[in-house]
Design a protein around this motif. Structure first.
Motif, PDB file in Angstrom:
ATOM      1  N   SER A 149       0.860  -1.180   0.000  1.00 54.27           N
ATOM      2  CA  SER A 149       0.000   0.000   0.000  1.00 54.27           C
ATOM      3  C   SER A 149       0.894   1.227   0.000  1.00 54.27           C
ATOM      4  O   SER A 149       2.079   1.143   0.353  1.00 54.27           O
ATOM      5  N   LEU A 150       0.340   2.375  -0.409  1.00 52.96           N
ATOM      6  CA  LEU A 150       1.070   3.628  -0.317  1.00 52.96           C
ATOM      7  C   LEU A 150       0.968   4.117   1.124  1.00 52.96           C
ATOM      8  O   LEU A 150      -0.136   4.355   1.627  1.00 52.96           O
ATOM      9  N   PHE A 154      -2.607   4.681   2.888  1.00 53.10           N
ATOM     10  CA  PHE A 154      -3.190   3.538   3.594  1.00 53.10           C
ATOM     11  C   PHE A 154      -2.084   2.859   4.409  1.00 53.10           C
ATOM     12  O   PHE A 154      -1.511   1.860   3.985  1.00 53.10           O
ATOM     13  N   PRO A 155      -1.770   3.391   5.566  1.00 53.55           N
ATOM     14  CA  PRO A 155      -0.728   2.778   6.416  1.00 53.55           C
ATOM     15  C   PRO A 155      -1.099   1.333   6.764  1.00 53.55           C
ATOM     16  O   PRO A 155      -2.256   1.026   7.044  1.00 53.55           O
ATOM     17  N   MET A 156      -0.100   0.478   6.735  1.00 50.01           N
ATOM     18  CA  MET A 156      -0.382  -0.949   6.887  1.00 50.01           C
ATOM     19  C   MET A 156       0.810  -1.594   7.593  1.00 50.01           C
ATOM     20  O   MET A 156       1.734  -2.094   6.955  1.00 50.01           O
ATOM     21  N   SER A 157       0.773  -1.593   8.914  1.00 48.99           N
ATOM     22  CA  SER A 157       1.916  -2.102   9.674  1.00 48.99           C
ATOM     23  C   SER A 157       1.893  -3.613   9.834  1.00 48.99           C
ATOM     24  O   SER A 157       2.934  -4.240  10.010  1.00 48.99           O
ATOM     25  N   ASP A 158       0.721  -4.224   9.785  1.00 45.77           N
ATOM     26  CA  ASP A 158       0.597  -5.676   9.922  1.00 45.77           C
ATOM     27  C   ASP A 158      -0.732  -6.105   9.311  1.00 45.77           C
ATOM     28  O   ASP A 158      -1.547  -5.257   8.900  1.00 45.77           O
ATOM     29  N   PRO A 159      -0.985  -7.412   9.215  1.00 45.80           N
ATOM     30  CA  PRO A 159      -2.200  -7.878   8.537  1.00 45.80           C
ATOM     31  C   PRO A 159      -3.512  -7.384   9.126  1.00 45.80           C
ATOM     32  O   PRO A 159      -4.533  -7.370   8.423  1.00 45.80           O
ATOM     33  N   HIS A 220       6.895  -5.291 -10.801  1.00 51.38           N
ATOM     34  CA  HIS A 220       6.168  -4.106 -10.363  1.00 51.38           C
ATOM     35  C   HIS A 220       7.011  -3.100  -9.594  1.00 51.38           C
ATOM     36  O   HIS A 220       6.663  -1.916  -9.549  1.00 51.38           O
ATOM     37  N   ILE A 221       8.084  -3.529  -8.961  1.00 43.95           N
ATOM     38  CA  ILE A 221       8.912  -2.579  -8.209  1.00 43.95           C
ATOM     39  C   ILE A 221       9.484  -1.523  -9.136  1.00 43.95           C
ATOM     40  O   ILE A 221       9.491  -0.325  -8.815  1.00 43.95           O
ATOM     41  N   SER A 222       9.941  -1.939 -10.303  1.00 39.16           N
ATOM     42  CA  SER A 222      10.466  -0.958 -11.263  1.00 39.16           C
ATOM     43  C   SER A 222       9.361  -0.021 -11.748  1.00 39.16           C
ATOM     44  O   SER A 222       9.611   1.168 -11.993  1.00 39.16           O
ATOM     45  N   GLN A 223       8.134  -0.518 -11.874  1.00 38.44           N
ATOM     46  CA  GLN A 223       7.015   0.353 -12.259  1.00 38.44           C
ATOM     47  C   GLN A 223       6.775   1.425 -11.201  1.00 38.44           C
ATOM     48  O   GLN A 223       6.537   2.590 -11.525  1.00 38.44           O
ATOM     49  N   LEU A 224       6.822   1.042  -9.942  1.00 39.48           N
ATOM     50  CA  LEU A 224       6.651   2.022  -8.871  1.00 39.48           C
ATOM     51  C   LEU A 224       7.737   3.091  -8.945  1.00 39.48           C
ATOM     52  O   LEU A 224       7.458   4.294  -8.845  1.00 39.48           O
ATOM     53  N   GLU A 225       8.968   2.644  -9.119  1.00 42.39           N
ATOM     54  CA  GLU A 225      10.077   3.594  -9.117  1.00 42.39           C
ATOM     55  C   GLU A 225      10.027   4.517 -10.327  1.00 42.39           C
ATOM     56  O   GLU A 225      10.362   5.708 -10.227  1.00 42.39           O
ATOM     57  N   GLU A 226       9.571   3.996 -11.459  1.00 43.64           N
ATOM     58  CA  GLU A 226       9.418   4.859 -12.636  1.00 43.64           C
ATOM     59  C   GLU A 226       8.323   5.901 -12.423  1.00 43.64           C
ATOM     60  O   GLU A 226       8.338   6.961 -13.046  1.00 43.64           O
ATOM     61  N   ALA A 227       7.384   5.592 -11.524  1.00 49.39           N
ATOM     62  CA  ALA A 227       6.310   6.542 -11.217  1.00 49.39           C
ATOM     63  C   ALA A 227       6.690   7.484 -10.072  1.00 49.39           C
ATOM     64  O   ALA A 227       5.860   8.274  -9.611  1.00 49.39           O
ATOM     65  N   GLY A 228       7.932   7.377  -9.597  1.00 46.92           N
ATOM     66  CA  GLY A 228       8.394   8.268  -8.542  1.00 46.92           C
ATOM     67  C   GLY A 228       8.127   7.774  -7.134  1.00 46.92           C
ATOM     68  O   GLY A 228       8.316   8.517  -6.167  1.00 46.92           O
ATOM     69  N   ILE A 229       7.686   6.517  -7.004  1.00 46.80           N
ATOM     70  CA  ILE A 229       7.436   5.926  -5.688  1.00 46.80           C
ATOM     71  C   ILE A 229       8.658   5.102  -5.300  1.00 46.80           C
ATOM     72  O   ILE A 229       9.016   4.147  -5.990  1.00 46.80           O
ATOM     73  N   ASP A 234       8.497   4.290   0.388  1.00 44.53           N
ATOM     74  CA  ASP A 234       7.198   4.953   0.257  1.00 44.53           C
ATOM     75  C   ASP A 234       6.008   4.008   0.329  1.00 44.53           C
ATOM     76  O   ASP A 234       4.867   4.426   0.109  1.00 44.53           O
ATOM     77  N   VAL A 235       6.268   2.748   0.595  1.00 47.34           N
ATOM     78  CA  VAL A 235       5.173   1.775   0.637  1.00 47.34           C
ATOM     79  C   VAL A 235       5.226   0.988   1.935  1.00 47.34           C
ATOM     80  O   VAL A 235       6.285   0.858   2.561  1.00 47.34           O
ATOM     81  N   ASP A 236       4.080   0.477   2.333  1.00 53.75           N
ATOM     82  CA  ASP A 236       4.013  -0.502   3.411  1.00 53.75           C
ATOM     83  C   ASP A 236       3.833  -1.871   2.768  1.00 53.75           C
ATOM     84  O   ASP A 236       3.088  -2.016   1.779  1.00 53.75           O
ATOM     85  N   ILE A 237       4.500  -2.862   3.322  1.00 51.92           N
ATOM     86  CA  ILE A 237       4.585  -4.173   2.677  1.00 51.92           C
ATOM     87  C   ILE A 237       4.149  -5.270   3.641  1.00 51.92           C
ATOM     88  O   ILE A 237       4.635  -5.337   4.780  1.00 51.92           O
ATOM     89  N   LEU A 238       3.252  -6.116   3.176  1.00 49.97           N
ATOM     90  CA  LEU A 238       2.960  -7.377   3.850  1.00 49.97           C
ATOM     91  C   LEU A 238       3.596  -8.473   2.999  1.00 49.97           C
ATOM     92  O   LEU A 238       3.133  -8.773   1.900  1.00 49.97           O
ATOM     93  N   ASP A 239       4.686  -9.036   3.511  1.00 51.40           N
ATOM     94  CA  ASP A 239       5.478 -10.009   2.769  1.00 51.40           C
ATOM     95  C   ASP A 239       5.157 -11.415   3.268  1.00 51.40           C
ATOM     96  O   ASP A 239       5.473 -11.757   4.410  1.00 51.40           O
ATOM     97  N   PRO A 240       4.531 -12.249   2.447  1.00 48.96           N
ATOM     98  CA  PRO A 240       4.194 -13.613   2.879  1.00 48.96           C
ATOM     99  C   PRO A 240       5.400 -14.409   3.354  1.00 48.96           C
ATOM    100  O   PRO A 240       5.262 -15.279   4.227  1.00 48.96           O
TER     101      PRO A 240
END
Length: 376
Positions: A149-150, A154-159, A220-229, A234-240
């Protein structure tokens, strides 16, 4: 057959080009050489019976189906092709692009191709439906799927933050096992999230059509970075992988009839593939140029491919528990846990005996071949 729609859909043009490699192979053979990890309790390796000798190949042809259009998720295989590693190993490999309408497991099951990179779930479902596919290597040692999430929106610290979220999906039907696992961890149910069908572009997230986006790290990570994210700032990550709900993704499936009559060829193919992945790990920038050379024109920029290759390598040489592993390692515990999670989520409809599907012998013989050749 249930098929997980987990892989990126390419921009517009469809690649009509069949990308070709070269080389040679054939024969019969069979098993052990070097273990792929220090933890032999979880890794299928030298405990099976069979011929432990290095394979001898002499111009056998292999039709190799990619899981999608050639891109960074196939890095090691494309390096092997572009640098003639298949030819050096003695196999004549014709690499066939995939696409949104191509089902690699069906292609293998019908004998239209001999070998394919496919999702583990596809191989299990194909086996359950009567197809005889042998799983001989695991490309990704970690799950390539993350939920992001951005942070500003949408802050997302945990599930637990998923409660009330609009979550993007490309899968028809049941939830991804990873998402279901995270919801259960948080004491939530399917009814606590709203699933929204999306296209695979991060624009879906950037335009606020979803709160949470299912990100594939190899694209998708490169897509985010190309968009300036900036990722991960700049993102919150839920990594399985970190949350203990990872699911095995892509690996190598082989048509059993082809395997039984071309055991040496399969081992030689894997030897070249291991060499391709090892070469990419030593020289990611050079590997990105190999991907540039073989991908569909305009699919990703050289700068994006540099990021995509780096991210792909991250999930190829490190296990879900953080151990460094050799390319294409078969971890039976990981595969069994993945089958359990997929069954729970409805991604597969019935359990199959993995000992009837997974065969470590050709990878063991491939490593014996590389060892005999001094790693070349």
């Amino acid at each position: 057959m249930v098929r997980r729609m987990r892989w990126l859909i390419a921009p517009a043009a469809i690649l009509g080009l069949v990308v070709a490699g070269c080389g040679s192979s054939s024969d019969d053979g069979g098993s052990p050489a070097a273990t792929a990890s220090n933890d032999t309790s979880t890794v299928a390796s030298t405990t099976t019976a069979g011929d432990s000798s290095a394979p001898q190949c002499n111009d056998d042809k292999i039709r190799f189906q990619l899981s999608f259009f050639p891109n960074a998720q196939h890095t090691g295989y494309l390096v092997a092709q572009n640098r003639d590693f298949y030819k050096d190993a003695g196999v004549d490999v014709r690499t066939i692009p995939g696409g949104p309408t191509v089902n690699p497991s069906l292609q293998v099951a019908q004998g239209n191709v001999d070998v394919a990179q496919m999702d583990f779930s596809e191989a299990i479902n194909a086996k359950a439906n009567g197809a005889d596919i042998v799983w001989v290597a695991q490309t990704y040692q970690q799950d390539p799927l993350e939920y992001v999430s951005l942070t500003r929106d949408f802050p997302m610290s945990d599930p637990r933050a998923l409660k009330g979220a609009i979550v993007g999906t490309q899968q028809v039907g049941e939830l991804d096992p990873e998402l279901l696992g995270m919801l259960k961890q948080a004491g939530l149910t399917r009814d606590d999230v709203t699933m929204r069908s999306i296209d695979p572009s991060v624009d879906t997230l950037l335009q606020h059509r979803v709160d949470v986006f299912p990100l594939q790290v190899f694209f998708h990570i490169s897509q985010l970075e190309e968009a300036g994210i900036r990722y991960p700032e700049d993102v919150d990550i839920l990594d399985p992988n970190r949350l203990g709900v990872a699911v095995a993704a892509q690996g190598i499936g082989v048509n059993r009839s082809f395997y039984e009559s071309h055991r040496d060829a399969v081992a030689c193919f894997l030897a070249a593939a291991v060499r391709g992945w090892e070469t990419a790990a030593r020289d990611p920038r050079g590997a990105a140029r190999d991907v540039d050379a073989l991908q569909q024109k305009g699919l990703a920029s050289p700068e994006a491919n540099a990021v995509n290759v780096e991210q792909t390598l991250r999930i190829v040489d490190t296990s879900v528990d953080g151990r460094e592993v050799e390319p294409l390692t078969l971890d039976m515990d990981y595969l069994q846990q993945s089958e359990d999670r997929m069954l729970d989520a409805g991604v597969i409809r019935e359990r199959v005996d993995l000992s009837d599907v997974v065969d470590p012998e050709p990878l063991d013989r491939a490593r014996a071949m590389l060892q005999a050749d001094g790693g070349q």
